[in-house]
Design an enzyme around this catalytic site. Structure first.
Site, PDB file in Angstrom:
ATOM      1  N   HIS A   1      -4.626  -6.801  -1.671  1.00  0.00           N
ATOM      2  CA  HIS A   1      -4.358  -6.825  -0.305  1.00  0.00           C
ATOM      3  C   HIS A   1      -3.881  -5.552   0.165  1.00  0.00           C
ATOM      4  O   HIS A   1      -2.705  -5.069  -0.212  1.00  0.00           O
ATOM      5  CB  HIS A   1      -3.177  -8.138   0.017  1.00  0.00           C
ATOM      6  CG  HIS A   1      -4.021  -9.359  -0.422  1.00  0.00           C
ATOM      7  ND1 HIS A   1      -4.882  -9.855   0.652  1.00  0.00           N
ATOM      8  CD2 HIS A   1      -3.889 -10.099  -1.403  1.00  0.00           C
ATOM      9  CE1 HIS A   1      -5.318 -10.989   0.163  1.00  0.00           C
ATOM     10  NE2 HIS A   1      -4.538 -11.251  -1.156  1.00  0.00           N
TER      11      HIS A   1
ATOM     12  N   ARG B   1      -3.467  -4.486   3.292  1.00  0.00           N
ATOM     13  CA  ARG B   1      -2.564  -4.595   4.711  1.00  0.00           C
ATOM     14  C   ARG B   1      -2.822  -3.782   5.803  1.00  0.00           C
ATOM     15  O   ARG B   1      -2.618  -4.092   7.020  1.00  0.00           O
ATOM     16  CB  ARG B   1      -1.190  -4.451   4.259  1.00  0.00           C
ATOM     17  CG  ARG B   1      -0.435  -5.291   3.097  1.00  0.00           C
ATOM     18  CD  ARG B   1      -0.764  -6.684   3.456  1.00  0.00           C
ATOM     19  NE  ARG B   1       0.060  -7.667   2.692  1.00  0.00           N
ATOM     20  CZ  ARG B   1      -0.306  -8.925   2.236  1.00  0.00           C
ATOM     21  NH1 ARG B   1      -1.347  -9.481   2.933  1.00  0.00           N
ATOM     22  NH2 ARG B   1       0.419  -9.485   1.576  1.00  0.00           N
TER      23      ARG B   1
ATOM     24  N   ASN C   1      -7.925 -10.178   4.865  1.00  0.00           N
ATOM     25  CA  ASN C   1      -6.770 -10.847   5.806  1.00  0.00           C
ATOM     26  C   ASN C   1      -5.821 -10.178   6.262  1.00  0.00           C
ATOM     27  O   ASN C   1      -4.579  -9.859   6.383  1.00  0.00           O
ATOM     28  CB  ASN C   1      -6.354 -12.138   5.089  1.00  0.00           C
ATOM     29  CG  ASN C   1      -5.381 -11.709   3.835  1.00  0.00           C
ATOM     30  OD1 ASN C   1      -5.674 -10.388   3.311  1.00  0.00           O
ATOM     31  ND2 ASN C   1      -4.402 -12.224   3.439  1.00  0.00           N
TER      32      ASN C   1
ATOM     33  N   ASP D   1      -9.724 -15.107   1.646  1.00  0.00           N
ATOM     34  CA  ASP D   1      -8.591 -15.233   0.818  1.00  0.00           C
ATOM     35  C   ASP D   1      -7.205 -15.156   1.447  1.00  0.00           C
ATOM     36  O   ASP D   1      -7.182 -14.476   2.452  1.00  0.00           O
ATOM     37  CB  ASP D   1      -8.690 -14.241  -0.193  1.00  0.00           C
ATOM     38  CG  ASP D   1      -7.400 -14.279  -1.212  1.00  0.00           C
ATOM     39  OD1 ASP D   1      -7.235 -15.523  -1.935  1.00  0.00           O
ATOM     40  OD2 ASP D   1      -6.551 -13.575  -1.227  1.00  0.00           O
TER      41      ASP D   1
ATOM     42  N   HIS E   1     -10.323 -18.888  -2.274  1.00  0.00           N
ATOM     43  CA  HIS E   1      -8.804 -19.156  -2.451  1.00  0.00           C
ATOM     44  C   HIS E   1      -8.871 -20.721  -2.483  1.00  0.00           C
ATOM     45  O   HIS E   1      -8.937 -21.347  -1.562  1.00  0.00           O
ATOM     46  CB  HIS E   1      -8.120 -18.500  -1.230  1.00  0.00           C
ATOM     47  CG  HIS E   1      -6.879 -18.950  -1.248  1.00  0.00           C
ATOM     48  ND1 HIS E   1      -5.725 -18.269  -1.403  1.00  0.00           N
ATOM     49  CD2 HIS E   1      -6.371 -20.281  -0.657  1.00  0.00           C
ATOM     50  CE1 HIS E   1      -4.588 -18.854  -1.177  1.00  0.00           C
ATOM     51  NE2 HIS E   1      -5.047 -20.070  -0.791  1.00  0.00           N
TER      52      HIS E   1
ATOM     53  N   HIS F   1      -7.699 -16.172  -8.588  1.00  0.00           N
ATOM     54  CA  HIS F   1      -6.549 -16.570  -9.003  1.00  0.00           C
ATOM     55  C   HIS F   1      -6.531 -18.118  -9.683  1.00  0.00           C
ATOM     56  O   HIS F   1      -5.657 -18.908  -8.974  1.00  0.00           O
ATOM     57  CB  HIS F   1      -5.286 -16.383  -8.191  1.00  0.00           C
ATOM     58  CG  HIS F   1      -5.458 -16.806  -6.829  1.00  0.00           C
ATOM     59  ND1 HIS F   1      -5.992 -17.835  -6.248  1.00  0.00           N
ATOM     60  CD2 HIS F   1      -5.349 -16.013  -5.460  1.00  0.00           C
ATOM     61  CE1 HIS F   1      -6.224 -18.091  -5.008  1.00  0.00           C
ATOM     62  NE2 HIS F   1      -5.750 -16.637  -4.304  1.00  0.00           N
TER      63      HIS F   1
ATOM     64  N   ASN G   1       1.290 -17.731  -4.153  1.00  0.00           N
ATOM     65  CA  ASN G   1       0.292 -18.934  -4.014  1.00  0.00           C
ATOM     66  C   ASN G   1      -1.102 -18.522  -4.443  1.00  0.00           C
ATOM     67  O   ASN G   1      -1.654 -17.614  -3.993  1.00  0.00           O
ATOM     68  CB  ASN G   1       0.203 -19.062  -2.217  1.00  0.00           C
ATOM     69  CG  ASN G   1      -0.721 -20.324  -2.060  1.00  0.00           C
ATOM     70  OD1 ASN G   1      -0.950 -21.295  -3.081  1.00  0.00           O
ATOM     71  ND2 ASN G   1      -1.167 -20.598  -0.837  1.00  0.00           N
TER      72      ASN G   1
ATOM     73  N   ASP H   1      -4.088  -9.674  -7.437  1.00  0.00           N
ATOM     74  CA  ASP H   1      -3.694 -10.287  -6.261  1.00  0.00           C
ATOM     75  C   ASP H   1      -2.605  -9.684  -5.778  1.00  0.00           C
ATOM     76  O   ASP H   1      -1.499 -10.206  -5.482  1.00  0.00           O
ATOM     77  CB  ASP H   1      -3.398 -11.859  -6.619  1.00  0.00           C
ATOM     78  CG  ASP H   1      -3.257 -12.498  -5.132  1.00  0.00           C
ATOM     79  OD1 ASP H   1      -3.524 -11.927  -4.163  1.00  0.00           O
ATOM     80  OD2 ASP H   1      -2.928 -13.732  -5.183  1.00  0.00           O
TER      81      ASP H   1
ATOM     82  N   HIS I   1       4.758  -7.113   0.430  1.00  0.00           N
ATOM     83  CA  HIS I   1       5.574  -7.677   1.598  1.00  0.00           C
ATOM     84  C   HIS I   1       6.889  -6.856   1.548  1.00  0.00           C
ATOM     85  O   HIS I   1       7.415  -6.206   0.664  1.00  0.00           O
ATOM     86  CB  HIS I   1       6.109  -9.034   1.230  1.00  0.00           C
ATOM     87  CG  HIS I   1       4.787 -10.073   1.391  1.00  0.00           C
ATOM     88  ND1 HIS I   1       4.138 -10.332   2.561  1.00  0.00           N
ATOM     89  CD2 HIS I   1       4.415 -10.891   0.541  1.00  0.00           C
ATOM     90  CE1 HIS I   1       3.166 -11.155   2.422  1.00  0.00           C
ATOM     91  NE2 HIS I   1       3.302 -11.401   0.947  1.00  0.00           N
TER      92      HIS I   1
HETATM   93 ZN   LIG Z   1      -5.494 -16.120  -2.721  1.00  0.00          ZN
END
Ligand SMILES: [Zn+2]
Length: 431
Positions: A64, A66, A96, A154, A181, A234, A280, A307, A311
């Site tokens: 990710h 971002r 995402n 995802d 996911h 994952h 998650n 993954d 954050h």
């Molecule tokens: Zn995921």
């Protein structure tokens, strides 16, 4: 005369089961071949790779980045810098973001931005559904044309089974995988860690293993029926692995992925690290950790992916209940994977394969091997370097990891990206 020789390392290329001390020869940005030490043509520059593993460029197919929209957590520039520091030459960027990568414009923008930065290849993953809303499929053909390598919502599952079936059919038509996911939201609502004795002890709401198992079972059945290509992101549970194993035995086009935190830590880590161990799917039981290692060793799970989910520290400081899910992983994946090798749980070939040929095969990209004529993407790993994880030194813009202070053995020290040497190769390069 050729441009570059990476000389005297242990060359591991799972595509041809190669494991030999030798020289990787590179010219004009492409692999020329692998030769016995010192037997290749003269090179303008030589890297002394004695004591190192020389592998195809590592690929992390679940990251990710971002950007756009979450630049306080990570940007494409900081994310690929972290990838380079972690030994990766390519990363697949999940959709995402904000706006979601559900359009040709966003896909193209990500590629252009990554090209400008130039530290690693960025492979955009486009959304399965518009806005990740789970209602309407995106334009797979157009997105593929724009450079998307796979499709995934995802972060959230595609809850509507009929929509998931149609996604698998649409993706099959253009030869791309759908990355699932796998989570049944009916069974996870409000959960923050694995449902089990540790969650009970800590008084936290659990996420049942059944939430993952049920969705993997559904998606494997849909893949089998539709002939579509399904990649399960994952995988975290032994029962989830069994569904993948059965689907593959039935000749469904199904693959699975394991994240280093899932094959390293169990639910007890939440008691020690709090929200820094909140992700998650959640960290599971010791039995699940053992099952994941075995599935990587026997090839049932053919991909290791981080993954990587950056954050901001303020977000992760909100406590177990409120903090967002996810940890960073690009800069610890190699060390945690090599820990399995040093522990005897995984062969060197299997480890390298899961970081190179495995993801390349799943994504259907011409990468992940040292074949003559391939892009000269090569990773250099020191399998014995001992180091302590210090998030303050991460190139990622975020520091959210439960591995701070972990003592690891094995680290990437540099890469060759399309023939360009990058990383910490001081003293090893001779012009
Ligand atoms: Zn995921």
């Amino acid at each position: 005369m050729i441009d570059l020789a990476i000389s005297g390392g242990r060359v591991l290329d799972p595509a041809c089961a190669l494991d030999v001390v030798g020289d990787v020869l590179i010219d004009a940005g492409r692999i020329v071949g692998v030769a016995a030490r010192g037997t290749g043509p003269q090179a303008r520059a030589t890297v002394d790779a004695t004591g190192l593993w020389v592998t195809p460029g590592l690929i992390d197919m679940h990251v990710h980045l971002r950007e756009p929209g979450g630049e306080h957590k990570e940007t494409i520039a900081s994310g690929v810098a972290a990838a380079l520091a972690g030994g990766f030459t390519a990363v697949a960027a999940m959709a995402n973001t904000s706006p979601v990568n559900d359009s040709v414009e966003v896909t193209r923008w990500i590629r252009a931005r990554a090209d400008e930065v130039g530290l690693a290849r960025v492979l955009p993953v486009a959304a399965v559904t518009k806005g990740l809303a789970g209602e309407e499929l995106t334009d797979f053909a157009a997105l593929r044309q724009a450079g998307a390598v796979a499709f995934s919502d995802d972060g959230v599952p595609v809850v509507d089974g009929e929509l998931m079936r149609r996604a698998l059919v649409a993706a099959r038509e253009i030869g791309a995988p759908v990355i699932a996911h796998a989570e049944d939201p009916e069974l996870t609502a409000g959960g923050v860690m694995h449902a089990g004795p540790v969650a009970e002890r800590l008084g936290l709401r659990g996420i049942a293993a059944a939430a993952e198992e049920r969705m993997i079972a559904r998606d494997c059945a849909l893949a089998l029926a539709s002939g579509g290509r399904l990649h399960v992101a994952h995988v975290s549970t032994a029962a989830g692995i069994e569904h993948v194993r059965r689907a593959r035995a039935a000749r469904a086009d199904v693959s699975g992925e394991a994240a280093p935190h899932h094959f390293t830590l169990d639910e007890e880590a939440v008691a020690r690290h709090g929200a820094l161990a909140k992700m998650n799917p959640p960290l599971r039981t010791r039995e699940d950790v053992v099952a994941l290692r075995a599935a990587l060793a026997d090839g049932t799970i053919e991909v290791i992916a981080s993954d990587h989910a950056p954050h901001h520290a303020d977000e992760k400081a909100r406590g177990m209940q409120e903090a967002p899910f996810g940890i960073v992983g690009l800069e610890t994946t190699v060390g945690l994977t090599l820990a399995c090798v040093h522990a005897g749980a995984l062969s060197a070939q299997a480890a390298v394969r899961a970081l190179t040929l495995g993801p390349a095969r799943v994504l259907g990209i011409a990468a992940g091997q040292l074949a003559r004529g391939a892009n000269a993407d090569v990773s250099l790993l020191d399998p014995d370097m001992r180091w302590t994880v210090d998030p303050a030194t991460f190139r990622s813009r975020s520091r959210n990891t439960p591995f701070a202070g972990a003592e690891l053995r094995g680290r990437a020290i540099g890469v060759c990206l399309g023939g360009r040497l990058m990383g910490d190769l001081n003293g090893r390069v001779r012009q």
